[in-house]
Design an enzyme around this catalytic site. Structure first.
Site, PDB file in Angstrom:
ATOM      1  N   THR A 555       0.955  -1.205  -0.006  1.00 18.83           N
ATOM      2  CA  THR A 555       0.185  -0.072  -0.025  1.00 18.83           C
ATOM      3  C   THR A 555       0.670   1.264   0.020  1.00 18.83           C
ATOM      4  OG1 THR A 555      -0.040   0.476   2.262  1.00 18.83           O
ATOM      5  CG2 THR A 555      -1.502  -1.059   1.593  1.00 18.83           C
ATOM      6  N   VAL A 609      12.592   2.215  -4.558  1.00 17.94           N
ATOM      7  CA  VAL A 609      13.275   2.896  -5.553  1.00 17.94           C
ATOM      8  C   VAL A 609      13.307   2.015  -6.740  1.00 17.94           C
ATOM      9  CG1 VAL A 609      15.586   4.115  -5.917  1.00 17.94           C
ATOM     10  CG2 VAL A 609      14.709   4.123  -3.704  1.00 17.94           C
ATOM     11  N   LEU A 613      13.857  -2.780 -10.353  1.00 17.08           N
ATOM     12  CA  LEU A 613      15.214  -2.750 -10.655  1.00 17.08           C
ATOM     13  C   LEU A 613      16.043  -3.069  -9.478  1.00 17.08           C
ATOM     14  CD1 LEU A 613      15.505   0.670 -12.958  1.00 17.08           C
ATOM     15  CD2 LEU A 613      15.748  -2.023 -13.507  1.00 17.08           C
ATOM     16  N   GLU A 667       0.853   8.924  -9.438  1.00 17.02           N
ATOM     17  CA  GLU A 667      -0.048   8.640  -8.417  1.00 17.02           C
ATOM     18  C   GLU A 667      -1.562   9.347  -8.507  1.00 17.02           C
ATOM     19  OE1 GLU A 667       1.140   7.347  -5.270  1.00 17.02           O
ATOM     20  OE2 GLU A 667       3.276   7.142  -6.078  1.00 17.02           O
ATOM     21  N   ASP A 678       8.157  12.772  -4.343  1.00 15.59           N
ATOM     22  CA  ASP A 678       8.286  11.554  -4.524  1.00 15.59           C
ATOM     23  C   ASP A 678       9.934  10.960  -4.867  1.00 15.59           C
ATOM     24  OD1 ASP A 678       7.139   8.951  -4.531  1.00 15.59           O
ATOM     25  OD2 ASP A 678       7.727   8.764  -6.657  1.00 15.59           O
ATOM     26  N   LYS A 682      12.694   9.222  -2.818  1.00  9.43           N
ATOM     27  CA  LYS A 682      13.739   8.061  -3.125  1.00  9.43           C
ATOM     28  C   LYS A 682      15.257   8.236  -3.148  1.00  9.43           C
ATOM     29  CE  LYS A 682      10.531   6.332  -6.565  1.00  9.43           C
ATOM     30  NZ  LYS A 682       9.904   6.480  -7.899  1.00  9.43           N
ATOM     31  N   GLY A 797       5.552   0.800 -13.143  1.00  6.79           N
ATOM     32  CA  GLY A 797       4.539  -0.425 -13.661  1.00  6.79           C
ATOM     33  C   GLY A 797       4.447  -1.521 -12.667  1.00  6.79           C
TER      34      GLY A 797
END
Ligand code: ADP
Ligand code: ASP
Ligand code: MG
Length: 815
Positions: A555, A609, A613, A667, A678, A682, A797
């Site tokens: 979430t 992050v 990846l 978002e 955001d 990160k 994604g």
């Protein structure tokens, strides 16, 4: 001759007794047999309950009596043919009448001595043996009944009498030498003292009756028929994976039963061992199965651990004080105080040192022990030479047993590592002098977890079970569940990982299944789930108390991030794609890291992050191998990259942001992306993982948004400003174009300082060709000085985020 004993479940009702009769019909064709029977399953407990109720003047005793009566009458009705039914019923009723009168007596005098307990419980075996012998006679004419009380002589320790073996053995052999009948049925458990008072051999004592008969008659085998297919590697009712032990030595069987393997009453082994009579444990309900053979031999030397057993409800007594040092006799006095008061010592720990002695006893005896020991040492306690006896309750013992443990190194290491890894706290340790067992005192509440972990360690192909509890099953969560479903078989064959999703919840409902939720139908199940709160979800996870538990936060919810600490404190690992915890106050982030270390539970957040990846993982590897990060340059927002890659002369900024939102790249509130917050979070997380103590306020965030957009109160207002300020945005684009540059939203970290901002990137820079919603990170370190270590690829994604979470789960499973 053979001796066969049938336990309570085996003779619980007419249907089961019919199965017993079949077995006996078969056996009697080949051998003379003595058949020892228990009371109809549960009867002994009911008899004690009736006695207690009557003594306490509670008239409910009549109901309990009636229940006992009905069971026996029903068994007669169903087993005995009409021609004999009346006479058998008459006998049974006469015995029941006698029982009723004793209960009435208790009701009047309110005193339930152990002597009366024995009188009352003896009805269980006396009734069952009578009914079974009558039923048997219908097909086996030669079957007779013999009252064991005429053979087995004991002292007067009522409820746990000590057998006078010489006399008993003589009685038994005389009887069987003179007896010509092929089948003799005898009640288990019951005996008598010299005064002809009924005594009993202790709960579960029918096994012992059978062993005494086998020993005195030098039977070829003693068969214990019960409701499971032998002695198992652990109690099969608690450990699903347990399996019957094919062969085991007398000593191992004794040790396992002493430490709680109820399938065999501990004193049973000794008489058989003395005469070298094999004991075979068989299943009445699956007679074709091999069962367990107990003999002198110990085959299978390569397997050091034979079984694991446990005893619940143990109390640990600690006697300590400086006054004990150097003065002999303290332990002798402790043990004799316990033994004269009939308190059984189950375990003596290695913690016994000169100034402390520590022993385990049954909780039922704890009060008495406290009283008698403090009394014994009243003088020393008053002089403060020793402390009053300390008593700890709600404990249990788990014991790992095997003859060959002594010749195998590292068993105890493996045992305690398995317990430690599952956060089972060990209160005390004992190793038998024979090195045939190692036992640990743990909390009652951890029994199941400990047994499963130990069983897994010593007996199972090392498949590791991971128990997942997932919160948040929107887009990413749902895809993750699908990926897990498809990959389960592969993981269990190739990585020996068994991933079980035990709990699933969305913001409203939750479902649980300890065996693993069926991932083909979780949506439908969740709709019918229970109402959830953070607390109720946490409480349920905690109550399951499963080994290798993982809490998965899929979430973006702050309240959920605030619960991680609760999970970690229970040694439940946390995997999060939610960034809030790692980008909140530094002290909170540090606290989670500390808890993770202290409680041996992982805290993984690779997807914070760059989605799937391997950015954080790579960073951790660099740091752990001794490298130091000097600089990080990165494009970390898939959504901003998408927006600046598509926004140009033809498409307005407004339209592209709308499109990005509609395609799910931003978002729900696009301001979180466009404000740079955001990305700031990160780079903050990366800087922290690189070992720098930073907070969000330390990240320079130079916004590219015009004032009007920053002031917008609602998402709609915000979109309007993107239109009214179109000129501002096209200026940004034009300037970049004139300079032959691309616009990229860049996060940078240089020697302790971090910033995020929109930058014009020229052709030579590795960021220039970054496409779509990709992310890129350049790590410059003490080892990577000229050329950075580069990680690049899809950074947003649902598919790749789910796969990043999956990666964390697997990392954790392989730890
Ligand atoms: P009976 O009434 O036949 O004497 P018990 O109830 O005394 O049977 O003993 C059988 C039970 O012992 C099994 O049903 C099982 O629950 C329990 N048990 C505990 N540990 C073990 C073990 N290691 N192997 C088999 N059974 C065990
Ligand atoms: N009926 C007795 C008990 O329940 C003895 C036995 O079954 O072995 O303890
Ligand atoms: Mg038993």
């Amino acid at each position: 001759m053979k001796v066969l004993k049938f336990g309570g479940t085996s003779v619980a009702n007419a249907e089961n007794i019919s199965k017993v009769i079949k077995i006996l019909e078969n056996e009697s064709k080949k051998h003379n047999i003595a058949v020892v029977v228990s009371a109809l399953g549960g009867t002994t407990d009911l008899l004690i309950e009736a006695g207690n109720l009557a003594t306490n003047k509670d008239e409910k005793y009549i109901d309990v009596f009636q229940q006992i009566a009905n069971r026996h009458i029903l068994a007669v009705e169903e087993l005995i043919k009409d021609s004999k039914k009346q006479s058998v019923l008459k006998q049974v009723n006469a015995q029941l009448e006698e029982l009723k009168q004793i209960l009435q007596g208790l009701y009047l005098i309110n005193e339930f001595s152990n002597k009366t307990v024995d009188k009352i419980v003896s009805f269980g075996e006396l009734l069952s043996s009578y009914i079974i012998s009558e039923a048997l006679q219908q097909t086996l004419k030669s079957a007779t009944l013999k009252d064991s009380r005429e053979l087995i002589i004991t002292d007067s320790t009522f409820t746990n009498a000590v057998v006078k073996t010489k006399e008993t053995s003589a009685n038994i052999s005389t009887f069987f030498n003179n007896n010509k009948d092929k089948v003799v049925v005898l009640p288990g458990f019951v005996s008598r003292n010299k005064n002809n008072d009924t005594t009993t051999l202790g709960r579960g004592g029918s096994d012992y009756t059978a062993a005494l008969i086998a020993s005195a008659t030098k039977a070829e085998v003693l068969e214990i028929w019960t409701d499971v297919s032998g002695m198992y590697t652990a109690n099969p009712k608690l450990v699903k994976q347990a399996s019957p032990i094919r062969e085991i030595s007398y000593e191992e069987a004794m040790e396992l039963s002493h430490f709680g393997a109820k399938v065999l009453y501990p004193p049973t082994v000794q008489p058989a061992l003395q005469k070298n009579i094999p004991i075979l444990i068989k299943n009445t309900f699956a007679p074709a199965e091999d069962g367990t053979l107990i003999t002198k031999k110990n085959k299978n030397k390569s397997q050091p651990v034979k079984g694991i057993s446990h005893i619940e409800n143990i109390a640990l007594l600690t006697l300590e004080g400086n006054g004990m040092v150097g003065i002999p006799g303290f332990s002798k006095r402790l043990f004799s105080a316990l033994s004269t008061n009939h308190i059984n010592v189950v375990l003596i720990t290695q913690a016994s040192s000169e100034h402390s002695i520590c022993v385990g006893i049954y909780s039922a005896d704890a009060k008495k022990a406290k009283h008698v020991v403090d009394e014994e040492f009243v003088y020393e306690i008053s002089k403060k030479k020793i402390k009053p006896l300390m008593v700890e309750e709600s404990l249990a013992i788990v014991a790992v047993v095997g003859d060959n443990m002594k010749s195998h190194q590292g068993i105890s290491g493996r045992m305690f590592r398995a317990l430690g890894k599952n956060n089972v706290n060990v209160r005390a340790i004992a190793q038998g002098a024979s090195e045939r067992n190692i036992s640990a005192v743990i909390s009652n509440k951890d029994i199941k977890k400990a047994l499963t972990a130990l069983h897994n360690r010593f007996f199972e192909k090392q498949v590791k079970i991971l128990n997942l509890f997932i919160v948040g099953v929107g887009n990413v969560g749902a895809i993750l569940l699908d990926q897990i479903k498809k990959q389960q078989d592969h993981l269990s064959t190739n990585l020996l990982l068994n991933i079980r999703v035990v709990g699933i919840s969305n913001s409203k409902k939750m479902i649980f299944d300890e065996e693993g939720i069926d991932l083909n139908s979780w949506q439908a199940q969740l709709q019918k789930g229970k109402k959830r709160t953070h607390q109720s979800f946490f409480n349920t996870v905690k109550k399951f108390n499963l080994s290798n538990s993982i809490f998965l936060d899929v979430t973006a919810n702050e309240d959920i991030a605030n619960t991680y600490k609760d999970y970690l404190k229970e040694s439940i690992s946390v995997i999060a794609c939610n960034k809030i915890a790692c980008s909140s106050k530094y002290s909170d982030y540090q606290k989670l890291k500390d808890l993770s270390r202290r409680y041996n539970a992982s805290f993984l957040f690779e997807t914070n992050v760059g989605a799937g990846l391997p950015i954080i993982n790579t960073l951790n590897n660099l740091i752990n191998s001794g490298d130091r990060i000097t600089s990080i340059q990165a494009v970390l927002s898939g959504s901003l990259n998408f927006i600046f890659n598509n926004f140009n002369d033809e498409h307005s900024f407004h339209d592209i942001v709308k499109q990005a939102q509609e395609e799910g790249y931003t978002e729900p509130d696009p301001r979180i992306d466009l404000s740079g917050i955001d990305v700031a979070r990160k780079i903050l997380i990366l800087a922290r993982e690189a070992g720098y103590k930073l907070d969000l306020k330390d990240i320079k965030n130079k916004t590219f948004l015009p004032k009007a957009s920053l002031k917008a109160k609602t998402v709609d207002d915000f979109y309007n400003t993107l239109k009214t300020e179109a000129l501002h945005f096209s200026e940004l684009y034009k300037s970049a174009k004139t300079n032959n540059c691309q616009l990229k939203y860049v996060a940078e970290f240089n020697n302790g300082k971090a910033s995020v901002r929109l930058k014009e990137i020229d052709k030579e820079h590795p960021f220039y060709n970054l496409e779509g919603k990709d992310n890129i990170v350049l790590f410059f370190t003490e080892r990577y000085t000229e050329q950075p270590l580069i990680i690049k690829g899809a950074g947003a994604g649902a598919e790749v985020t789910a796969s990043g979470l999956f990666g964390d789960i697997i990392t954790l499973g392989r730890n």
